[in-house]
Design a protein around this motif. Structure first.
Motif, short mmCIF file in Angstrom:
data_model
loop_
_atom_site.label_atom_id
_atom_site.label_comp_id
_atom_site.label_asym_id
_atom_site.label_seq_id
_atom_site.Cartn_x
_atom_site.Cartn_y
_atom_site.Cartn_z
N MET A 46 -32.93 5.76 126.76
CA MET A 46 -32.54 4.39 127.07
C MET A 46 -31.59 4.33 128.26
O MET A 46 -31.71 3.46 129.13
CB MET A 46 -31.89 3.75 125.84
CG MET A 46 -32.82 3.61 124.63
SD MET A 46 -34.22 2.50 124.95
CE MET A 46 -33.35 0.93 125.01
N ASP A 47 -30.63 5.26 128.30
CA ASP A 47 -29.67 5.25 129.41
C ASP A 47 -30.35 5.58 130.73
O ASP A 47 -30.04 4.98 131.76
CB ASP A 47 -28.56 6.26 129.13
CG ASP A 47 -27.47 6.22 130.18
OD1 ASP A 47 -26.68 5.26 130.17
OD2 ASP A 47 -27.43 7.12 131.04
N PRO A 93 -22.88 10.69 126.19
CA PRO A 93 -23.27 11.59 127.27
C PRO A 93 -23.41 10.84 128.60
O PRO A 93 -23.54 9.62 128.63
CB PRO A 93 -24.63 12.13 126.80
CG PRO A 93 -24.69 11.86 125.33
CD PRO A 93 -23.89 10.62 125.12
N LYS A 94 -23.38 11.59 129.68
CA LYS A 94 -23.55 10.99 131.01
C LYS A 94 -24.59 11.80 131.77
O LYS A 94 -24.64 13.03 131.69
CB LYS A 94 -22.23 10.96 131.77
CG LYS A 94 -21.49 12.28 131.81
CD LYS A 94 -20.07 12.12 132.34
CE LYS A 94 -19.33 13.45 132.31
NZ LYS A 94 -17.92 13.31 132.73
N GLY A 95 -25.45 11.09 132.52
CA GLY A 95 -26.54 11.73 133.23
C GLY A 95 -26.16 12.07 134.66
O GLY A 95 -25.75 11.19 135.42
N ASP A 98 -26.51 5.51 137.05
CA ASP A 98 -26.14 4.14 136.69
C ASP A 98 -24.67 4.02 136.28
O ASP A 98 -24.32 3.13 135.50
CB ASP A 98 -27.05 3.63 135.56
CG ASP A 98 -27.14 2.10 135.54
OD1 ASP A 98 -26.94 1.49 136.60
OD2 ASP A 98 -27.41 1.54 134.46
N ARG A 99 -23.81 4.93 136.77
CA ARG A 99 -22.39 4.87 136.46
C ARG A 99 -21.58 5.03 137.75
O ARG A 99 -20.97 6.07 137.99
CB ARG A 99 -22.01 5.96 135.46
CG ARG A 99 -22.56 5.76 134.06
CD ARG A 99 -22.11 4.46 133.42
NE ARG A 99 -20.66 4.31 133.38
CZ ARG A 99 -19.91 4.74 132.37
NH1 ARG A 99 -20.49 5.33 131.32
NH2 ARG A 99 -18.62 4.55 132.39
N ALA A 112 -17.44 7.48 141.31
CA ALA A 112 -16.32 7.31 142.24
C ALA A 112 -15.14 8.18 141.86
O ALA A 112 -14.41 8.66 142.74
CB ALA A 112 -15.91 5.84 142.29
N ARG A 113 -14.95 8.41 140.56
CA ARG A 113 -13.83 9.25 140.13
C ARG A 113 -14.13 10.73 140.29
O ARG A 113 -13.23 11.52 140.58
CB ARG A 113 -13.48 8.95 138.66
CG ARG A 113 -12.84 7.59 138.45
CD ARG A 113 -12.08 7.55 137.12
NE ARG A 113 -12.98 7.70 135.98
CZ ARG A 113 -13.52 6.67 135.33
NH1 ARG A 113 -13.30 5.43 135.74
NH2 ARG A 113 -14.30 6.88 134.30
N ALA A 114 -15.38 11.12 140.08
CA ALA A 114 -15.71 12.54 140.09
C ALA A 114 -16.07 13.06 141.48
O ALA A 114 -15.92 14.26 141.74
CB ALA A 114 -16.88 12.80 139.13
#
Length: 712
Positions: free
Chosen positions: A197-198, A261-263, A452-453, A458-460
């Motif tokens: 979904m993400d 989780p993050k992709g 999509d984040r 921007a932070r990483a």
């Protein structure tokens, strides 16, 4: 100060006692020209070169103060020009002639044209596929994926078992222009649902045997059987699109500090640069063969699956059950045709225990977690070449490497081609050699960002100006220092993130899941070492008022739908409150170590073994886990047993002639259930090649050449 005395001449005298009273001592004196400084040091701790470098840095600092007296101390220049050039440029060299960037598909196509009939991949069961066959089959599937709506950078779930079809499907998605999203079949349904979904994947490439494991999703599940059945119908398109280097190749999900989780999205350019660098060092040619053992959900699997294809060599794909058992891997390696294998230190330990003795002619790659010195010594003892690898997902698999010589310190070495490593202070200034700072990575391996984040991206990933040049850098969250030879030494995580069995884990994600369990008021998780030296995740629980903490079995069952197995704690400690720092934050360092007296939440009263088989199993389990007694109804989860301990217990049971394997333990996870399974089989146990005794592998070598290698 000026001293005067009638008839006496007074002058400063530098006292040289011939030795240092302190580890490091400064003496300052006023002179007509200014300040005079002498420095004494302990030669057992400091070399002359380091002291001279330190003096040059101190002089630069003083000059910086004079030039900018209003600047805060942490913004003053510390590195002399020569050392600044050394850490920024000399230790991060750029090849003089960079190849034009291409896509992975272009790179693979060149190998197909160069050696179409060469063997590209095989399996331990005997399946063999040539480059031409691999290219033809992946092209047919790619055309069908195009008909299913896969276009440029469209995410496609890759949900397949570890067979040649896994590699064919991966190539097919890339040829169609899509970005594949690897999904391990062992993942729980909730995690699979979130990832699909993400990523907004409209298609999942799977197989009939796995279809039932997919949760309800709006994505279309396209099985290999569907593809095979539709080969008679010509696809709508007859040609494939051109893939550009900056196009997304894959989206791989890592643990997230916010509880989800993050992709990470990686382009073809970064992937091809990585494979090109790996072909140079550690090195891989068309004459080499690599044994692939890593789950596709872990990005290092791409080195195993794709490096051989990029270099014209061969990949042997080991089934998941062979990896879990380790003995079949040792038997496969013993055939002598494997030239390269990559594994986490945990898996290397298992393979050595299973009897593999690495000798000259094989290249071993270790990464994903710190490499212990004793394990490195065992891997090198027979003359094998050993490389220590390091890199986060955000910078494309491995970013640095080090060939480990016998007796040399274990570091992560120096950057791979077209990659830069920088150790910076909180003001984004390079720190001197030997000084601790935060590690940053730049170069062609950087990912496009988090899918999509934009906030996380921007932070990483941010622009940092070093030496007048602005560079895009990413921090993996590691403390490090640079040695005089340029090699980087890791000093641990900054906070909140750990590495276990090669997987990067955000403790916050586990803590979020634990707090959602009924009856839990507060929760914390930490990585702790057992008395055996093995590291495990330990959950610290504060129950709601008036309630007891849930039993470990219940906790494991509650976490299983949300977290993959490697993220579920194996030890549990109940606390009345979580320790806090002075400002009210969780003091993770103050969480108590699970010692022998309080290793896990107290279980029900241990039930003693009642049969001969239960007694034999009980003695083995106690010996491996370092316990005096274990309840025969306590399960693996309740006992806090991880995969490495399961393997060691299975090896001991094998040595005792019980004929029980790791897969039997997982299916019957208590001593009583396993004993009942064993006794019910009787003499009619599963047929197959006899497994060797573990004692035959003591010292890393088989005692008898007549015994067979591990079978299924």
């Amino acid at each position: 100060y000026e001293l005067q005395s009638e008839g006496v001449e007074i002058a400063p005298f530098l006292d040289d006692v011939g030795g240092s009273k302190f580890d490091l001592q400064f003496n300052f004196a006023e002179a007509e020209e200014g300040l005079e400084c002498s420095l004494g040091f302990n030669t057992d701790l400091f070399g002359e070169e380091r002291i001279l470098r330190f003096i040059a840095q101190f002089k630069t600092l003083l000059e910086s103060i004079l030039a900018e007296p209003t600047q805060p101390v942490n913004r003053l220049e510390l590195l002399p020009a020569a050392e600044r050039r050394r850490v920024l440029q000399d230790f991060n060299p750029t090849p003089p002639d960079l190849p034009a960037p291409v896509s992975l598909i272009d790179r693979f196509s060149r190998q197909v044209q160069s050696s179409p009939d060469a063997l590209a991949l095989s399996t331990p069961e005997g399946t063999k596929v040539t480059y031409r066959e691999l290219d033809d089959q992946s092209t047919r599937w790619a055309l069908q994926l195009r008909s299913a709506g896969v276009e440029a950078e469209v995410p496609v779930g890759l949900f397949l078992e570890r067979t040649p079809d896994l590699l064919i499907g991966l190539l097919a998605i890339l040829k169609a222009g899509g970005a594949y999203v690897p999904i391990d079949p062992a993942y729980p349904a909730d995690r699979i649902r979130f990832m699909v979904m993400d990523a907004q994947a409209p298609v999942i490439l799977t197989q009939a045997s796995l279809h039932s494991q997919l949760p309800d999703l709006p994505a279309k599940a396209l099985t290999l059987e569907d593809l095979a059945a539709s080969t008679d119908s010509p696809p709508a398109e007859t040609s494939l699109p051109r893939i550009v280097p900056d196009q997304a190749a894959y989206i791989i999900y890592t643990s997230g500090s916010t509880g989800t989780p993050k992709g990470v999205t990686v382009p073809h350019r970064a992937l091809v640069n990585f494979l090109t660098a790996m072909a140079e060092a550690p090195g891989f040619t068309e004459a080499d063969t690599l044994l692939a053992v890593t789950t596709v959900g872990f990005d290092i699997a791409l080195l195993e699956l794709l490096l051989p294809l990029a270099a014209g060599g061969r990949v042997v794909i080991a089934p998941a059950e062979d990896v879990a058992a380790a003995f079949p891997l040792a038997a496969r390696l013993a055939k002598g045709d494997i030239t390269h294998m990559q594994a986490t230190p945990t898996l290397w330990d298992m393979v050595l225990t299973a009897g593999f003795t690495p000798g000259a002619g094989i290249t071993l790659l270790a990464g994903g977690e710190p490499l212990p010195r004793d394990l490195a010594d065992r891997l090198r003892a027979g003359g094998a070449t050993l490389w220590n690898m390091y890199g986060p997902t955000e910078t494309t698999i491995w970013s640095s490497l080090k060939c480990l010589d016998p007796g040399a310190d274990i570091t992560i070495g120096t950057p791979i081609a077209n990659t830069t490593l920088h150790v910076l202070n909180p003001e984004d200034r390079p720190v001197p050699e030997g000084v601790t700072g935060e590690l940053f990575i730049g170069g062609d391996g950087l990912a496009l960002g988090y899918h999509d984040r934009p906030d996380l991206t921007a932070r990483a990933f941010r622009d940092v100006t070093l030496g007048g040049v602005t560079r895009r850098l990413s921090s993996p969250g590691d403390l490090a220092r640079r040695r005089a030879d340029g090699a980087i030494e890791l000093l641990g995580r900054i906070a909140g993130q750990v590495k276990l069995r090669g997987f990067r884990i955000e403790l916050g994600e586990i803590e979020t899941a634990l707090r959602a369990v009924p009856g839990i008021a507060q929760a914390a998780v930490a990585l702790r070492a057992r008395e055996s030296g093995d590291k495990v995740l330990v959950g610290y629980l504060v129950p709601e008022a008036g309630q007891d903490a849930p039993a470990p079995d219940r906790l494991a069952a509650a976490l299983a739908p949300r977290l993959p197995d490697y993220m579920i704690p194996r030890g549990w400690v109940t606390l009345s409150r979580l320790p806090q720092t002075a400002n009210g934050k969780l003091d993770r360092n103050a969480l108590p170590a699970p010692g022998a007296g309080a290793e896990v939440t107290p279980l029900s009263r241990a039930e003693a073994p009642a049969t001969e088989t239960e007694t034999r199993l009980h003695d083995i389990w106690c010996a491996v886990l370092g316990r005096d007694a274990i309840g025969v109804t306590d399960t693996l989860f309740a006992l806090g047993v991880d995969s490495l301990a399961v393997f060691r217990i299975a090896a001991k049971m094998l040595d005792a002639g019980l004929g029980l394997e790791a897969k039997h333990m997982l299916a019957h996870p208590s001593i009583r259930a396993l004993a009942a399974f064993h006794d019910a089989r009787g003499a009619d146990g599963p047929a197959g090649p006899a497994r060797p005794s573990l004692s035959a592998y003591l010292g890393g070598a088989r005692r008898s050449a007549g015994t067979a290698g591990g079978g299924k």
